[in-house]
Design a protein around this motif. Structure first.
Motif, PDB file in Angstrom:
ATOM      1  N   SER A 448      37.210   5.701 -32.205  1.00 21.06           N
ATOM      2  CA  SER A 448      37.249   4.301 -31.798  1.00 21.06           C
ATOM      3  C   SER A 448      38.626   3.670 -31.981  1.00 21.06           C
ATOM      4  N   GLY A 449      39.558   4.412 -32.588  1.00 21.83           N
ATOM      5  CA  GLY A 449      40.899   3.870 -32.807  1.00 21.83           C
ATOM      6  C   GLY A 449      40.904   2.714 -33.790  1.00 21.83           C
ATOM      7  N   MET A 450      40.010   2.769 -34.802  1.00 20.09           N
ATOM      8  CA  MET A 450      39.848   1.635 -35.720  1.00 20.09           C
ATOM      9  C   MET A 450      40.453   1.893 -37.101  1.00 20.09           C
ATOM     10  N   GLN A 451      41.396   2.845 -37.199  1.00 20.26           N
ATOM     11  CA  GLN A 451      41.964   3.166 -38.509  1.00 20.26           C
ATOM     12  C   GLN A 451      42.563   1.944 -39.193  1.00 20.26           C
ATOM     13  N   ASN A 452      43.369   1.173 -38.460  1.00 13.74           N
ATOM     14  CA  ASN A 452      44.018  -0.001 -39.058  1.00 13.74           C
ATOM     15  C   ASN A 452      42.989  -1.043 -39.480  1.00 13.74           C
ATOM     16  N   SER A 453      41.928  -1.205 -38.676  1.00 15.24           N
ATOM     17  CA  SER A 453      40.898  -2.195 -39.000  1.00 15.24           C
ATOM     18  C   SER A 453      40.169  -1.829 -40.290  1.00 15.24           C
ATOM     19  N   VAL A 454      39.891  -0.540 -40.473  1.00 19.70           N
ATOM     20  CA  VAL A 454      39.189  -0.097 -41.684  1.00 19.70           C
ATOM     21  C   VAL A 454      40.069  -0.298 -42.914  1.00 19.70           C
ATOM     22  N   MET A 455      41.355   0.020 -42.793  1.00 16.39           N
ATOM     23  CA  MET A 455      42.259  -0.183 -43.928  1.00 16.39           C
ATOM     24  C   MET A 455      42.412  -1.674 -44.243  1.00 16.39           C
ATOM     25  N   SER A 456      42.393  -2.493 -43.199  1.00 12.26           N
ATOM     26  CA  SER A 456      42.449  -3.942 -43.402  1.00 12.26           C
ATOM     27  C   SER A 456      41.192  -4.424 -44.113  1.00 12.26           C
ATOM     28  N   GLU A 457      40.040  -3.872 -43.707  1.00 15.63           N
ATOM     29  CA  GLU A 457      38.777  -4.242 -44.367  1.00 15.63           C
ATOM     30  C   GLU A 457      38.827  -3.901 -45.856  1.00 15.63           C
ATOM     31  N   LYS A 458      39.371  -2.721 -46.167  1.00 16.05           N
ATOM     32  CA  LYS A 458      39.489  -2.319 -47.572  1.00 16.05           C
ATOM     33  C   LYS A 458      40.368  -3.307 -48.342  1.00 16.05           C
ATOM     34  N   LYS A 459      41.531  -3.626 -47.785  1.00 24.52           N
ATOM     35  CA  LYS A 459      42.464  -4.526 -48.465  1.00 24.52           C
ATOM     36  C   LYS A 459      41.836  -5.895 -48.703  1.00 24.52           C
ATOM     37  N   VAL A 460      41.168  -6.416 -47.673  1.00 25.17           N
ATOM     38  CA  VAL A 460      40.553  -7.740 -47.771  1.00 25.17           C
ATOM     39  C   VAL A 460      39.469  -7.744 -48.844  1.00 25.17           C
ATOM     40  N   GLN A 461      38.624  -6.714 -48.850  1.00 23.41           N
ATOM     41  CA  GLN A 461      37.527  -6.698 -49.825  1.00 23.41           C
ATOM     42  C   GLN A 461      38.040  -6.528 -51.246  1.00 23.41           C
ATOM     43  N   LEU A 462      39.119  -5.760 -51.414  1.00 21.39           N
ATOM     44  CA  LEU A 462      39.690  -5.600 -52.750  1.00 21.39           C
ATOM     45  C   LEU A 462      40.301  -6.900 -53.264  1.00 21.39           C
ATOM     46  N   MET A 463      40.786  -7.737 -52.356  1.00 19.67           N
ATOM     47  CA  MET A 463      41.409  -9.009 -52.747  1.00 19.67           C
ATOM     48  C   MET A 463      40.380 -10.033 -53.213  1.00 19.67           C
ATOM     49  N   CYS A 464      39.142  -9.885 -52.750  1.00 14.58           N
ATOM     50  CA  CYS A 464      38.132 -10.911 -53.015  1.00 14.58           C
ATOM     51  C   CYS A 464      37.421 -10.688 -54.339  1.00 14.58           C
ATOM     52  N   ASP A 465      37.169 -11.762 -55.045  1.00 13.54           N
ATOM     53  CA  ASP A 465      36.413 -11.714 -56.303  1.00 13.54           C
ATOM     54  C   ASP A 465      35.690 -13.041 -56.466  1.00 13.54           C
ATOM     55  N   SER A 466      34.548 -13.153 -55.806  1.00 10.68           N
ATOM     56  CA  SER A 466      33.784 -14.403 -55.818  1.00 10.68           C
ATOM     57  C   SER A 466      32.290 -14.085 -55.845  1.00 10.68           C
ATOM     58  N   PRO A 467      31.490 -14.870 -56.570  1.00  9.37           N
ATOM     59  CA  PRO A 467      30.036 -14.647 -56.579  1.00  9.37           C
ATOM     60  C   PRO A 467      29.391 -14.932 -55.222  1.00  9.37           C
ATOM     61  N   PHE A 468      30.147 -15.507 -54.284  1.00  8.10           N
ATOM     62  CA  PHE A 468      29.602 -15.840 -52.963  1.00  8.10           C
ATOM     63  C   PHE A 468      30.036 -14.843 -51.891  1.00  8.10           C
ATOM     64  N   ILE A 469      30.748 -13.791 -52.303  1.00  8.11           N
ATOM     65  CA  ILE A 469      31.186 -12.740 -51.377  1.00  8.11           C
ATOM     66  C   ILE A 469      30.795 -11.399 -51.978  1.00  8.11           C
ATOM     67  N   ILE A 470      30.233 -10.514 -51.144  1.00 11.37           N
ATOM     68  CA  ILE A 470      29.828  -9.195 -51.627  1.00 11.37           C
ATOM     69  C   ILE A 470      31.030  -8.498 -52.269  1.00 11.37           C
ATOM     70  N   LYS A 471      30.869  -8.072 -53.526  1.00 10.66           N
ATOM     71  CA  LYS A 471      31.967  -7.435 -54.250  1.00 10.66           C
ATOM     72  C   LYS A 471      32.066  -5.956 -53.881  1.00 10.66           C
ATOM     73  N   VAL A 472      33.286  -5.451 -53.876  1.00 13.92           N
ATOM     74  CA  VAL A 472      33.506  -4.009 -53.754  1.00 13.92           C
ATOM     75  C   VAL A 472      33.946  -3.507 -55.131  1.00 13.92           C
ATOM     76  N   PHE A 473      33.272  -2.454 -55.612  1.00 12.86           N
ATOM     77  CA  PHE A 473      33.568  -1.936 -56.949  1.00 12.86           C
ATOM     78  C   PHE A 473      34.499  -0.731 -56.905  1.00 12.86           C
ATOM     79  N   GLU A 474      34.361   0.095 -55.860  1.00 10.23           N
ATOM     80  CA  GLU A 474      35.223   1.258 -55.701  1.00 10.23           C
ATOM     81  C   GLU A 474      35.328   1.614 -54.226  1.00 10.23           C
ATOM     82  N   THR A 475      36.326   2.413 -53.891  1.00  9.22           N
ATOM     83  CA  THR A 475      36.408   3.035 -52.565  1.00  9.22           C
ATOM     84  C   THR A 475      36.619   4.529 -52.778  1.00  9.22           C
TER      85      THR A 475
END
Length: 532
Positions: A448-475
């Motif tokens: 699908s040519g979505m490599q950059n989008s997936v890496m962006s998703e990882k970066k964004v989720q790692l930046m977030c730390d809020s009880p109102f946003i699903i937390k990511v614990f590991e990748t």
């Protein structure tokens, strides 16, 4: 799949599925008919060859409608348990999905521009100005409109031709009607996602336009557009449109760079760093009497005055303050100390002219782009450019990660699946904590040519730390997939919860859920993340 199905029979009036009940089975009608009911109101009739209950193959969620047999009905039935046991979920397709991952390249036909009369140019220009979707997203000044007119080509469209088909994700063209008319049709959906007959939505005539979202971003076509008589259209492709917008942006950034070159405090920055900063500048407007900065407040932004005049006022002093006049060719900087520290503002800045315009960048954006200005001053112009460094976001708390190993996770069951892969319920064998493990197929991502989008998703989720946003614990990076270990949220979708619990019309619930979304957005925006 056929071998796993079993024949089932229902009598006239028998309820096969009940709205609000949890679903575990999927049905295909072989003989007879069934009614689709929502809140006891008849919405549609399903016949032989049609199906219902397909969501049950994916996840636990309440039925969104009731299904009742009309006369004797014979159907094929398969349970989710059997479906999963046979490993069929990995092969499931979603023909009705509206979200798309679009990164692969395909051939877009671009034709040579067609010569235009003055009246034709005026029609194209007016159509662009009237298109609210375009006007709300991009700045279409006269130079850009002229450039778009220049590259448009004309095509004749015979009556009955479908120019756009709903759901098509090869959306690359924007159309302006020169003559004739087009009808816009939306395909209505049954409660189980089955398309019904198309229903007319509106007519588009000469001087009007359609398909503009194709110029802005990748998205499937939202409706079918068909010529209701012989017509003629002007066509603009996405590639040329973006080149025009980029060229105009490049010219502005070059102009902004000239302003930055004259700011003494920014002299330690290299040219590529100043160009990157020029791209981050935001134009802001003010009216007479408006306070841009207030004495005593923490400094968090730097300004370049490019039009109008402002007064610098110190409280407690009787003498008139300094006045700055901004010009396009000679911008006046102020507030630059904010890029070094958050010390309180030394004076108040108030607009003296009827209007004023300035370019602005806040300290957080500056630090995210180039790092602290204090470090840049120590480095000087001789050191390595910050843009060539692999920068770790300053908003990611790395101490939160690296504590959970994938080998310590035990799979308890399947939570759902989608185009990219599956989400499983897992348990940490040591702590007994449960999580959602989201696996993304590497093959699908590359296809699908979505490599950059997936890496962006990882970066964004790692930046977030809020009880109102699903937390990511590991990748995790596996042989065939990329995985996110996520906070487990078993409440289901809000729409389904409202249906099941009867929350519609309850003000308290509406306020609670709306507030949760607002707080989530507030957290995202504080990290310079935009959710679209």
């Amino acid at each position: 799949l056929a071998s796993a199905c079993e024949d089932v029979y229902f009598q006239d009036g028998e309820v096969i599925m009940k709205q609000g009940d949890d679903g575990h089975e999927f049905f295909v009608i072989k003989e007879g008919e069934a009614e689709v009911l929502i809140s006891e109101k008849k919405m549609a009739v399903l016949k032989a060859g049609q199906y219902f209950g397909e969501n049950a193959l994916l996840r636990d969620e309440p039925r969104t409608a009731s299904i009742k047999a009309v006369g004797r009905l014979k159907a094929l039935r398969i349970s989710r348990t059997k479906f999963v046991e046979m490993g069929l979920r990995e092969k499931l397709d979603f023909p009705q999905r509206k979200a798309v991952g679009r990164g692969q390249h395909h051939q877009v036909v671009v034709k040579a521009p067609t010569p235009k009369t003055e009246s034709e140019r005026q029609l194209i220009s007016n159509a662009l100005k009237k298109n609210q979707n375009l006007q709300s997203v991009v700045d279409l000044d006269m130079s850009r409109i002229k450039a778009i007119c220049d590259i448009a080509w004309r095509e004749e469209v015979p009556k009955g031709t479908k120019v756009i088909t709903e759901g098509d994700d090869n959306a690359d063209y924007f159309y302006i009607v020169q003559s004739g008319s087009f009808v816009v049709k939306l395909a209505a959906q049954s409660m189980e996602g089955k398309p019904n007959a198309a229903t007319p939505a509106s007519l588009i005539g000469p001087g009007e336009s359609f398909g503009e979202l194709a110029l802005l971003y990748f998205a499937p076509r939202a409706a079918t557009v068909q010529a209701s008589d012989d017509a003629s259209v002007w066509i603009i492709d996405r590639g040329n449109f973006k080149k025009i917008m980029a060229k105009s942006s490049d010219e502005k950034e070059t102009e902004y760079l000239k302003y930055l070159e004259k700011v003494d405090m920014l002299s330690p920055l290299k040219r590529d760093e100043k160009m990157a900063l020029a791209k981050c500048l935001t134009e802001v407007s003010f009216n007479k009497g408006e306070v841009i900065m207030k004495q005593g407040e923490p400094g968090d932004a730097f300004y370049l005055l490019i039009d109008g005049s402002v007064d610098f006022i110190k409280e407690g002093e009787n003498k008139p303050g300094t006045r700055y006049q901004g010009f396009q060719d000679k911008a006046k900087p102020f507030g630059e100390q904010a890029l070094l520290n958050n010390k309180p503002r030394a004076c108040t800045v108030r607009v003296a002219s009827q209007t004023a315009r300035a370019l602005m960048v806040d300290k957080q954006s500056f630090d995210m782009l180039l790092g602290p200005l204090e470090e840049l001053k120590k480095r000087g112009k001789s050191g390595k450019s910050k843009l060539q460094e692999e920068r770790q976001s300053t908003t990611i708390d790395s101490s939160r990660f690296g504590k959970i190993k994938r080998k310590d996770l035990k799979v308890l069951g399947l939570l759902g699946c989608g185009g990219f892969g599956a989400v499983e319920l897992v348990e940490h064998q040591g702590t007994k904590e449960t999580y959602a493990l989201k696996a993304l197929s590497k093959g699908f991502i590359v296809k699908s040519g979505m490599q950059n989008s997936v890496m962006s998703e990882k970066k964004v989720q790692l930046m977030c730390d809020s009880p109102f946003i699903i937390k990511v614990f590991e990748t995790f990076n596996g042989p065939e997939d990329l995985c996110f270990l996520l906070e487990l949220a078993l409440g289901g979708e809000l729409y389904a919860t409202y249906n099941k619990k009867g929350f519609f019309g309850k003000v308290g619930h509406a306020k609670f859920y709306a507030a949760g979304v607002v707080v989530a957005f507030d957290h995202l925006h504080s990290k310079k993340i935009v959710f679209r």
